[in-house]
Design a protein around this motif. Sequence first.
Motif: not given
Length: 180
Positions: A66-76, A88-93, A96-107
Amino acid sequence: MAETFRHRIANDADIPALREVMRLAIEQLQHQFLSPVQVAASHKVMGLDSQLVRDGTYFVVEAGGRIAGCGGWSFRATLFGGDDSIVAREPARLDPLRDAAKIRAMYTDPAFVRRGVGALILDLCEAAARQAGFARVELMGTAAGVPLYRSCGYSPLGPLDQVAVGEVLVPLQRMIKSLV
């Protein structure tokens, strides 16, 4: 005996099952923190951004088939919101030297809460973001998720946000963590 969790990268075939885990998590885990109207409105703010699956940055954690959980990270640039959300979503990359990666959709499937699934997903996401050269990660936490994020070293970044879904306000907390 400790439960054995396996993890892998999600694929397109997982999407219907992932959406069901998300639906259950929103409906059963948010009610301790939000009113019934806010829980219903949450479906318009949260959810799966299938771009994460296409990018290969979305994890599935399984136990006993079974799927116990899911989640991801993004470089967008998108911080939160799914395919069916009003956000609204922003697909721009990101840089890594300036921005923080995004942790996304954790369930986490409600049947698997308090067993380390969320912390495992965070570890996987943080390690992948670190490997991609990011020194920081940030996320937009739900009321139900904030205690986990705090316990894993995330700090609030500014005051509580309120996302309006019609007349209903859904509280969210932007949080950040250093990976160095």
